[in-house]
Design a protein around this motif. Structure first.
Motif, PDB file in Angstrom:
ATOM      1  N   VAL A  15      42.142  28.834 -27.028  1.00  0.00           N
ATOM      2  CA  VAL A  15      42.651  27.618 -26.403  1.00  0.00           C
ATOM      3  C   VAL A  15      41.645  27.211 -25.338  1.00  0.00           C
ATOM      4  O   VAL A  15      41.334  27.996 -24.429  1.00  0.00           O
ATOM      5  CB  VAL A  15      44.030  27.845 -25.746  1.00  0.00           C
ATOM      6  CG1 VAL A  15      44.455  26.611 -24.950  1.00  0.00           C
ATOM      7  CG2 VAL A  15      45.074  28.182 -26.793  1.00  0.00           C
ATOM      8  N   VAL A  17      40.685  25.025 -22.081  1.00  0.00           N
ATOM      9  CA  VAL A  17      41.425  24.462 -20.953  1.00  0.00           C
ATOM     10  C   VAL A  17      40.451  23.736 -20.021  1.00  0.00           C
ATOM     11  O   VAL A  17      39.483  24.325 -19.542  1.00  0.00           O
ATOM     12  CB  VAL A  17      42.173  25.549 -20.160  1.00  0.00           C
ATOM     13  CG1 VAL A  17      42.886  24.932 -18.947  1.00  0.00           C
ATOM     14  CG2 VAL A  17      43.180  26.277 -21.043  1.00  0.00           C
ATOM     15  N   VAL A  79      42.702  24.204 -29.973  1.00  0.00           N
ATOM     16  CA  VAL A  79      43.340  23.142 -29.217  1.00  0.00           C
ATOM     17  C   VAL A  79      42.724  23.130 -27.826  1.00  0.00           C
ATOM     18  O   VAL A  79      42.250  24.168 -27.336  1.00  0.00           O
ATOM     19  CB  VAL A  79      44.873  23.380 -29.135  1.00  0.00           C
ATOM     20  CG1 VAL A  79      45.193  24.716 -28.484  1.00  0.00           C
ATOM     21  CG2 VAL A  79      45.582  22.253 -28.372  1.00  0.00           C
ATOM     22  N   GLY A  81      43.562  21.824 -23.856  1.00  0.00           N
ATOM     23  CA  GLY A  81      44.555  21.289 -22.941  1.00  0.00           C
ATOM     24  C   GLY A  81      43.929  20.851 -21.636  1.00  0.00           C
ATOM     25  O   GLY A  81      43.022  21.506 -21.120  1.00  0.00           O
ATOM     26  N   CYS A 100      44.469  11.751 -24.121  1.00  0.00           N
ATOM     27  CA  CYS A 100      44.471  12.568 -25.340  1.00  0.00           C
ATOM     28  C   CYS A 100      43.542  11.964 -26.400  1.00  0.00           C
ATOM     29  O   CYS A 100      42.817  12.692 -27.083  1.00  0.00           O
ATOM     30  CB  CYS A 100      45.888  12.689 -25.895  1.00  0.00           C
ATOM     31  SG  CYS A 100      46.973  13.762 -24.922  1.00  0.00           S
ATOM     32  N   VAL A 112      46.196  18.229 -25.662  1.00  0.00           N
ATOM     33  CA  VAL A 112      47.442  18.129 -24.905  1.00  0.00           C
ATOM     34  C   VAL A 112      47.084  17.980 -23.428  1.00  0.00           C
ATOM     35  O   VAL A 112      45.997  18.373 -22.996  1.00  0.00           O
ATOM     36  CB  VAL A 112      48.343  19.369 -25.090  1.00  0.00           C
ATOM     37  CG1 VAL A 112      48.735  19.555 -26.534  1.00  0.00           C
ATOM     38  CG2 VAL A 112      47.685  20.626 -24.540  1.00  0.00           C
ATOM     39  N   ALA A 117      52.820  17.351 -22.055  1.00  0.00           N
ATOM     40  CA  ALA A 117      53.582  18.551 -22.410  1.00  0.00           C
ATOM     41  C   ALA A 117      54.939  18.560 -21.719  1.00  0.00           C
ATOM     42  O   ALA A 117      55.937  19.023 -22.280  1.00  0.00           O
ATOM     43  CB  ALA A 117      52.795  19.803 -22.050  1.00  0.00           C
ATOM     44  N   THR A 222      52.237  23.427 -20.176  1.00  0.00           N
ATOM     45  CA  THR A 222      50.891  23.238 -20.727  1.00  0.00           C
ATOM     46  C   THR A 222      50.581  24.289 -21.780  1.00  0.00           C
ATOM     47  O   THR A 222      50.124  23.967 -22.892  1.00  0.00           O
ATOM     48  CB  THR A 222      49.838  23.297 -19.607  1.00  0.00           C
ATOM     49  OG1 THR A 222      50.150  22.327 -18.600  1.00  0.00           O
ATOM     50  CG2 THR A 222      48.445  23.029 -20.154  1.00  0.00           C
ATOM     51  N   ALA A 226      50.267  23.783 -25.879  1.00  0.00           N
ATOM     52  CA  ALA A 226      48.989  24.103 -26.519  1.00  0.00           C
ATOM     53  C   ALA A 226      49.162  25.157 -27.603  1.00  0.00           C
ATOM     54  O   ALA A 226      48.645  25.018 -28.726  1.00  0.00           O
ATOM     55  CB  ALA A 226      47.987  24.578 -25.475  1.00  0.00           C
ATOM     56  N   ARG A 229      50.758  23.903 -30.763  1.00  0.00           N
ATOM     57  CA  ARG A 229      49.833  23.205 -31.664  1.00  0.00           C
ATOM     58  C   ARG A 229      49.137  24.181 -32.607  1.00  0.00           C
ATOM     59  O   ARG A 229      48.711  23.814 -33.697  1.00  0.00           O
ATOM     60  CB  ARG A 229      48.775  22.456 -30.859  1.00  0.00           C
ATOM     61  CG  ARG A 229      49.264  21.370 -29.930  1.00  0.00           C
ATOM     62  CD  ARG A 229      49.900  20.202 -30.653  1.00  0.00           C
ATOM     63  NE  ARG A 229      50.120  19.062 -29.765  1.00  0.00           N
ATOM     64  CZ  ARG A 229      51.101  18.960 -28.862  1.00  0.00           C
ATOM     65  NH1 ARG A 229      51.954  19.967 -28.708  1.00  0.00           N
ATOM     66  NH2 ARG A 229      51.231  17.872 -28.123  1.00  0.00           N
TER      67      ARG A 229
END
Length: 265
Positions: A15, A17, A79, A81, A100, A112, A117, A222, A226, A229
């Motif tokens: 993920v 961030v 993904v 975020g 987004c 996201v 979220a 959050t 994430a 997804r």
């Protein structure tokens, strides 16, 4: 020593961030992540501005987001975020959707934001009335109220701290005190504690047990969104958003009702 039998590292899922430059709670984000998922964090460039609407706009500019997303795609997250509440609600619902879209255009396989979220979590829980806790000034808090109202959710109570820097230093006891101030008995379907820089992980189960409503926080929603997804789940100790069995509270006993009334008087 021969270690070839170990077979190398396990397959990794990631993920990405994007966090504001002053974000200090990397460790808290990790606590919601299952073992098979790694977090890859990057920060927006430093700007000499205190926490304010101006800062929220600066750290969420599309060019800034695009640069951060392109850096993260080098490690192939599934993904990405954007972990900033004010930065993702400052432009309203249209602004959040545009963020987004900008992240997707820059290469995010899925995108996201914290405020997006939040609305997703409120829908998941069927929340129509929400109480808010923020560390922000009144002007930033007001824009959050407007964002939630734009989504058709009534704000039934609000408490804010008026901070403009070092929000990560707020202790849990202050968060709990603000939550008790914001929530009126029977008035809210849920509580949202705003700001990804405000520590919340350990207070969520305590507040849910006390207030008997779901408690959402910026970092929690959050990571929940994430990971969803990716087709996997966030982990956490008995939190209503993460565990359907935690969404049912035992009935209030007469003694508890009396204690609550005495405490509120």
């Amino acid at each position: 020593m021969e270690v070839s039998f170990l077979g190398g590292p396990r397959p990794q899922r990631g993920v990405g961030v994007v966090a504001p430059f002053d974000f200090a709670l990397d460790r808290e984000l990790w606590r919601w992540v299952p073992d098979e998922v790694s977090l890859h964090l990057t920060r927006t460039p430093f700007v000499p501005v205190e926490v304010s609407l101006d800062l929220a706009r600066l750290v969420s500019e599309h060019e800034t987001l695009g640069d951060a997303v392109r850096a993260l795609t080098a490690v192939a997250p599934e993904v990405i975020g954007y972990a900033c509440t004010s930065g993702s609600f400052v432009g309203g619902i249209a602004g959040e959707r545009a963020m987004c879209a900008a992240m997707s255009l820059a290469g995010a396989p899925a995108a996201v934001t914290t405020s997006g979220a939040l609305l997703e979590a409120l829908t998941e829980l069927g929340v129509r009335r929400v109480a808010l806790v923020t560390p922000y000034t009144v002007s930033v808090t007001r824009v959050l109220q407007e964002y939630v109202a734009e989504a058709g959710v009534q704000v039934t109570g609000c408490a804010f701290m008026g901070l403009t820097r070092e929000i990560w230093r707020v202790p849990y006891r202050d968060v709990v005190a603000m939550a008790r101030q914001a929530v009126r008995p029977g008035a809210a379907d849920a509580l949202f504690i705003s700001c990804t820089n405000l520590p919340t992980y350990d207070v969520i189960p305590q507040l849910e047990a006390e207030l008997r409503i779901p408690v959402l926080s910026a970092n929690q929603v959050t990571m929940w969104a994430a990971l969803r997804r990716m087709g996997t789940r966030a982990v956490g100790p008995y939190q209503a958003l993460l565990d359907e069995s935690a969404r049912v509270w035992p009935p209030v006993l007469p003694e508890e009702q009396q204690e609550h009334q005495e405490g509120a008087s």
